[in-house]
Structures are given as structure tokens and as C-alpha cells.
Design a protein around this motif. Structure first.
Motif, PDB file in Angstrom:
ATOM      1  N   MET A   6       0.807  -1.202   0.000  1.00  0.00           N
ATOM      2  CA  MET A   6       0.000   0.000   0.000  1.00  0.00           C
ATOM      3  C   MET A   6       0.843   1.257   0.000  1.00  0.00           C
ATOM      4  SD  MET A   6      -3.355  -0.394  -0.024  1.00  0.00           S
ATOM      5  CE  MET A   6      -3.980   0.995   0.914  1.00  0.00           C
ATOM      6  N   ALA A 298      -5.675   0.371  -7.935  1.00  0.00           N
ATOM      7  CA  ALA A 298      -6.510  -0.295  -6.927  1.00  0.00           C
ATOM      8  C   ALA A 298      -6.647  -1.778  -7.236  1.00  0.00           C
ATOM      9  CB  ALA A 298      -7.884   0.371  -6.865  1.00  0.00           C
ATOM     10  N   GLU A 303      -7.466  -3.857  -4.012  1.00  0.00           N
ATOM     11  CA  GLU A 303      -8.459  -3.057  -3.304  1.00  0.00           C
ATOM     12  C   GLU A 303      -9.836  -3.096  -3.964  1.00  0.00           C
ATOM     13  OE1 GLU A 303      -5.061   0.210  -1.966  1.00  0.00           O
ATOM     14  OE2 GLU A 303      -6.561   0.722  -3.496  1.00  0.00           O
TER      15      GLU A 303
END
Length: 333
Positions: A6, A298, A303
Motif C-alpha cells: 500500500m 486499486a 483493493e
């Protein structure tokens, strides 16, 4: 390659110094949160200069294979001529890079299958750079249609045109390089109809295509979908224009700048339902290319799924293949 942590930026490399990459995607990668434009592959130092101005410290590789071998690259953007997308997309995946290929992925639906197989085999992200689905105007249109805001949908009208007749050297005018109006912009009128409605055409009912040197330069195509019809006009020989209209029994939805949002004009959606009141939403200045890069990031990080899959791209290519077949096929190159 493992998913990027991340906290780490996703480091991008670009294969080829195309004008579109220079003007649109390279700045978008640089501007996207959590992304870095790290490398470019081109033999021309002169072509690399504008990219280096966007991203100081940019590494320039003299060929595409050298960029794919760069261990400091996580994802690769492929803006090469249409006929080269699948081969270099597969090479990027096999080199351990996530890959975003420019549209159209290929020149026929069947040609996309090997790239899908490579994606599945490597477990990496691979998708088509179909930027419009990342713009919130299209999410609104999908919601309005699914919520029945205009009643039963009966017809879709779409136009996307421009004129590059004064630029015969443009690869869009080169049949051998995958040129033509439908590969370049038909993907938008056809694809957004599928995307917004969630429907696939039963048949092409009319296909009137004009050709120059093996390239379709003006295509007027009609299709029958379950419950509604569609008519699309795409051209590389007409005054620039774009709009999409979804016409229902109880209302309609109109997009003024459905494809080149914030470039051709301000993105806006007007809709009118049974109450007779015209509603409008607009998104001044929103950059759908930045949104696309962030959505791809993402997906890489696990995500959220990327909203436009290679299967989506193959579905649009299937409609283009159907249109060419209905017109008697593409001329031999």
C-alpha cells in the motif's frame, strides 16, 4: 510479481513515445495518486524529452525489451499501433509486469484470447485502457437506466466523429497498422451502449461503410438489442462531434461529451423523465485518465476489481466484427 504494498508507489513504464501517451496518459500517470512515471522505451532522445519534462529522473530505454527487463517497473502501458497490442501485452505479462494496453486490444475478437490466457496464467492485471467507464457520468447513466428513470429503453443514438483527412501519415489512416474509424472510435459508441445497458446486440441490421485505402472512414451502423435498437455514426472524415442519447418510453438521457470529457467539452448528463423536468449533472475539469490509472492501481493492490475487463473489450470487438461482416467484410490490405 507480488501486489505492490500500500505504501509503495506503482512504477510505470511506457512502450513507445506516441503523441497520445505524451499528451494524455503520461501526465495522467504522473498525476495519479500512488503512481510514478518511471521509464520510457524509445530510440529517439528527442521524443523522450517531453516525457522527461513531465517526470524528472525518467529512465529511457532504447528498446521495448529493455524496459520489460527493468526490475524497477511494476506496470506497463502499451500505446503502440493496434496490431501490436496483444504481442507486447503478453510479453509484458511474461516479464512479470501488470499491463494496460491501449484500445482496441486487437483487430478481431479471436485475437484477444491469447492475452486473456496470459493474464490468467500469470495472475497479473491486464486490461484495456477504456477510460470512459471510470468517469462518473457513465456510472450515473447506468444507474438511471437500471432504475427505470426513462421507462423502457427503446433506442440509443450515438455519434463520434473527427476529421484527419489532412494527415494521411497518421496511423489511423494506415490499414496495415490497424487504422479505421471503428477500431479507433467505434469502440466508444458500441462499447458504451453495451456498458450502460448491460445488453448485447442480437444482430446488425444495417451497415453502410465507406473505405479509403482499406480503412473505414465513415461507418453508419444499426443494431438490434433485446428490447431496443441502436444507431451509431463514426467517422474520420466529418466535423468533430460526439454525443450519446438513450431514448425511453417515458424519458431520455443525453450526454454532451461522452468520450473526450474535459477536452472536447465539459462532461454533462441531462435527463428527463415522467415528471417532465430536465435534470443536469456536470463534472468540470475531471480527468478520466487519472481516474483510470488510479483504478488500475486499486486492482493491482487488490483493493477493487478493475471495472473494464479484457472480456468487456472482447465483447465490443465482437460487435465491430459483426458490423464489418454485415458490410461485406474489410477490404484486403
Amino acid at each position: 510479481m507480488e501486489d505492490a504494498p500500500m505504501s509503495d508507489p506503482i512504477r510505470w513504464g511506457v512502450l513507445g513515445a506516441s503523441n497520445f501517451a505524451r499528451k494524455d496518459m503520461a501526465p495522467a500517470i504522473h498525476a495519479a495518486r500512488g503512481h510514478v512515471l518511471a521509464a520510457l522505451a524509445t530510440r529517439s532522445p528527442q521524443k523522450a524529452e517531453p516525457f522527461a519534462a513531465i517526470a524528472p529522473g525518467l529512465r529511457v530505454h532504447v528498446d521495448y525489451d529493455a524496459l520489460l527487463a527493468d526490475p524497477e517497473i511494476d506496470a506497463v502501458y502499451v500505446p503502440l499501433p493496434h496490431t501490436m497490442h496483444v504481442d507486447w501485452g503478453i510479453k509484458a505479462l511474461e516479464a512479470g509486469k501488470h499491463v494496460l494496453v491501449e484500445k482496441p486490444v486487437a483487430m478481431s475478437e479471436a485475437e484477444i484470447a491469447p492475452l486473456i490466457a496470459a493474464r490468467d496464467r500469470t495472475g497479473l492485471q491486464a486490461a484495456e485502457a477504456y477510460m470512459i467507464v471510470h468517469h462518473p457520468q457513465w456510472a450515473l447513466v447506468r444507474d438511471l437506466l437500471s432504475d427505470g428513470a426513462i421507462g423502457r429503453l427503446r433506442h440509443v443514438e450515438g455519434v463520434f466523429t473527427y476529421d484527419n483527412s489532412a494527415d494521411p501519415g497518421n496511423i489511423r489512416n494506415a490499414a496495415a497498422m490497424g487504422g479505421g474509424a471503428l477500431p479507433d472510435i467505434g469502440v466508444y459508441t458500441y462499447g458504451c451502449t453495451r456498458w450502460a445497458t448491460g445488453a448485447e446486440p442480437d444482430a446488425i441490421t444495417h451497415a453502410d461503410i465507406e473505405w479509403e485505402n482499406g480503412c473505414d472512414v465513415l461507418a453508419r451502423v444499426s443494431a438490434r438489442f433485446p428490447g431496443f435498437t441502436a444507431h451509431w455514426v463514426n467517422s474520420m472524415r466529418l466535423l468533430p462531434e460526439q454525443f450519446m442519447l438513450f431514448h425511453g418510453e417515458a424519458g431520455l438521457i443525453r450526454l454532451a461529451t461522452p468520450f473526450n470529457a474535459a477536452r472536447f467539452g465539459e462532461a454533462s448528463v441531462d435527463w428527463r423523465g415522467r415528471d417532465g423536468i430536465t435534470h443536469r449533472r456536470s463534472w468540470p475539469g475531471l480527468d478520466q485518465y487519472v481516474l483510470q490509472v488510479e483504478a488500475f492501481g486499486a486492482a493491482i493492490r487488490g483493493e477493487a476489481p478493475f471495472p473494464w475487463t479484457l472480456e468487456n473489450a472482447a465483447g465490443t470487438q465482437r460487435v465491430i466484427d459483426m458490423a464489418y461482416a454485415a458490410a461485406g467484410g474489410r477490404p484486403a490490405v
